[in-house]
Design an enzyme around this catalytic site. Structure first.
Site, PDB file in Angstrom:
ATOM      1  N   ASP A 138      37.837  25.598 -33.832  1.00  0.00           N
ATOM      2  CA  ASP A 138      38.000  26.315 -32.566  1.00  0.00           C
ATOM      3  C   ASP A 138      39.409  26.163 -31.994  1.00  0.00           C
ATOM      4  OD1 ASP A 138      34.939  25.747 -32.802  1.00  0.00           O
ATOM      5  OD2 ASP A 138      35.234  27.461 -31.455  1.00  0.00           O
ATOM      6  N   ASN A 166      36.028  21.381 -33.432  1.00  0.00           N
ATOM      7  CA  ASN A 166      35.021  22.283 -34.021  1.00  0.00           C
ATOM      8  C   ASN A 166      33.666  21.858 -33.472  1.00  0.00           C
ATOM      9  OD1 ASN A 166      34.328  24.484 -35.825  1.00  0.00           O
ATOM     10  ND2 ASN A 166      33.341  22.957 -37.115  1.00  0.00           N
ATOM     11  N   LYS A 167      32.652  22.587 -33.854  1.00  0.00           N
ATOM     12  CA  LYS A 167      31.294  22.360 -33.335  1.00  0.00           C
ATOM     13  C   LYS A 167      30.909  20.882 -33.378  1.00  0.00           C
ATOM     14  CE  LYS A 167      29.035  24.659 -31.856  1.00  0.00           C
ATOM     15  NZ  LYS A 167      28.983  24.770 -30.353  1.00  0.00           N
ATOM     16  N   ALA A 176      35.019  31.282 -32.913  1.00  0.00           N
ATOM     17  CA  ALA A 176      36.347  31.439 -32.311  1.00  0.00           C
ATOM     18  C   ALA A 176      36.971  32.822 -32.551  1.00  0.00           C
ATOM     19  CB  ALA A 176      37.256  30.314 -32.806  1.00  0.00           C
TER      20      ALA A 176
HETATM   21  O1  MRU Z   1      29.729  27.379 -29.962  1.00  0.00           O
HETATM   22  P1  MRU Z   1      30.089  28.274 -31.098  1.00  0.00           P
HETATM   23  O2  MRU Z   1      28.924  28.763 -31.873  1.00  0.00           O
HETATM   24  O3  MRU Z   1      31.016  29.389 -30.662  1.00  0.00           O
HETATM   25  O4  MRU Z   1      30.945  27.332 -32.059  1.00  0.00           O
HETATM   26  C1  MRU Z   1      31.484  27.902 -33.206  1.00  0.00           C
HETATM   27  C2  MRU Z   1      32.182  26.922 -34.079  1.00  0.00           C
HETATM   28  O5  MRU Z   1      32.334  25.763 -33.762  1.00  0.00           O
HETATM   29  C3  MRU Z   1      32.790  27.470 -35.337  1.00  0.00           C
HETATM   30  O6  MRU Z   1      32.804  26.509 -36.343  1.00  0.00           O
HETATM   31  C4  MRU Z   1      34.235  27.906 -35.054  1.00  0.00           C
HETATM   32  O7  MRU Z   1      34.310  28.706 -33.911  1.00  0.00           O
HETATM   33  C5  MRU Z   1      34.807  28.642 -36.192  1.00  0.00           C
HETATM   34  S1  MRU Z   1      34.066  30.225 -36.431  1.00  0.00           S
HETATM   35  C6  MRU Z   1      34.889  30.968 -37.694  1.00  0.00           C
END
Ligand code: MRU
Length: 347
Positions: free
Chosen positions: A239, A249-250, A54
């Site tokens: 996110d 989040n992921k 993010a």
């Molecule tokens: O799909 P991505 O790799 O962009 O997903 C990232 C995540 O879910 C992270 O945990 C989130 O963005 C935090 S990064 C500091």
């Protein structure tokens, strides 16, 4: 890598006439950078997860305004064409609010010229880096106070939240780095993070490079590891965080949170306030990015599922705020499940 440590990596860097991005699709096999000079290239890099995480896509979006300005000057765009290009960057991925927040912060400077845009984008990056270090200290202090450990901690994390995902140092991984610098990490369990393996490819790479003891485990191992008492706390990034603390989040994060609640161990979200979206009341309103089913149906480019099967590929899930023991931002720690809601405390 040369002599730089992974925590000093800059995933997103302005090089004078464009962006230089670490190609996160090539890691850990190769540490390549790609040069971005055009809006199409930037949108493609964000969509393909060349740049991801993010805060990192927020930074890329901030400098994206400069990319659009320069391309517009070269190609004689009208103001409407420039605004449409900036909007395309802003919408490249929907879930992480940082992208829209950072583009919206920098775009108003476009009328003042490139130097003003770059100054604001640089400020975005500077502030994110500082926020990450502040979060690291707040998160580590809170966890040590909460658990009062008589030995180093066993931490579980999901996805990649390190230098690669931010302006540097990291959010959840920043807390882990801070604990490690205090000699307080026994072992990090890094979930591999299906389907694109941000955990096994990127988090493990950062941990390995910094000499932080770790194992990579299948996402499906997380709940069992937690319930068997092998983890002291889970620390993840975010996110988008709604006003009531619901946290996108992921994909796979909510299972970790449920297991932590069942085991009675802290589930900690570390994220800068640029990830908190007070305009979104609850997680129900968060737009979850759906990605190409090929990411699920194939492995390393080879079809593994039967030809007749369809894929279901949400990139994120939403953890209810009631499962978030602590939300760590650069402004301190909110005990969300105990009622300290972002909507009340961060306005
Ligand atoms: O799909 P991505 O790799 O962009 O997903 C990232 C995540 O879910 C992270 O945990 C989130 O963005 C935090 S990064 C500091």
């Amino acid at each position: 890598m040369t002599d730089e440590t992974s925590q000093d990596l800059r995933a997103v860097e302005w090089t004078g006439d464009g962006l230089s991005l670490i190609d996160q699709t090539a890691l850990p096999a190769r540490l390549d950078r790609i040069a971005v000079r055009e809006v199409d290239q930037l949108v493609d890099a964000i969509v393909r997860l060349v740049v991801r995480g993010a805060p990192a896509i927020g930074a890329a979006g901030a400098y994206g305004v400069a990319i659009a300005l320069l391309q517009g000057e070269r190609e004689g765009w009208t103001r409407d064409q420039l605004l449409a290009a900036i909007a395309r960057i802003r919408e490249a991925r929907p879930t992480a609010v940082n992208l829209a927040v950072c583009v919206d912060r920098v775009a108003p400077f476009a009328g003042q010229g490139l130097a003003a845009v770059l100054a604001e984008a640089d400020a975005v990056v500077r502030e994110d880096l500082k926020a990450n270090h502040d979060m690291g200290a707040y998160g580590a202090d809170w966890l040590l106070k909460r658990t009062a450990p008589d030995r180093p901690l066993r931490i579980l994390t999901h996805c990649n939240t390190g230098a690669l995902a931010t302006a540097g140092w990291g959010t959840a991984l920043g807390v882990i780095r801070e604990l490690h610098s205090r000699g307080l990490v026994e072992l990090v369990h890094a979930d591999e993070t299906r389907p694109l393996l941000q955990g096994s490819r990127l988090t493990a790479w950062e941990l390995d490079h910094d000499g932080i003891p770790h194992v990579v485990q299948a996402d499906g191992a997380a709940a069992g590891t937690i319930l068997r008492g092998e983890i002291d706390a889970a620390i993840v990034g975010a996110d988008r965080i709604a006003a009531n603390g619901d946290t996108a989040n992921k994909v796979g994060t909510v299972g970790v949170a449920l297991a932590c609640a069942h085991a009675g161990i802290p589930f900690i979200v570390a994220a800068p306030t640029t990830t908190v979206d007070l305009a979104t009341a609850t997680g129900d309103a968060i737009h979850i990015e759906m990605r190409d089913e090929a990411e699920i149906l194939n492995w390393s480019g080879v079809r593994t599922a039967p030809a007749g099967s369809r894929g279901h590929n949400p990139a994120f899930d939403v953890t209810p705020g009631t499962l978030v023991t602590a939300l760590v931002t650069e402004r301190g720690v909110l005990e969300v499940s105990a009622g300290e809601l972002p909507g009340d405390r961060l306005r």
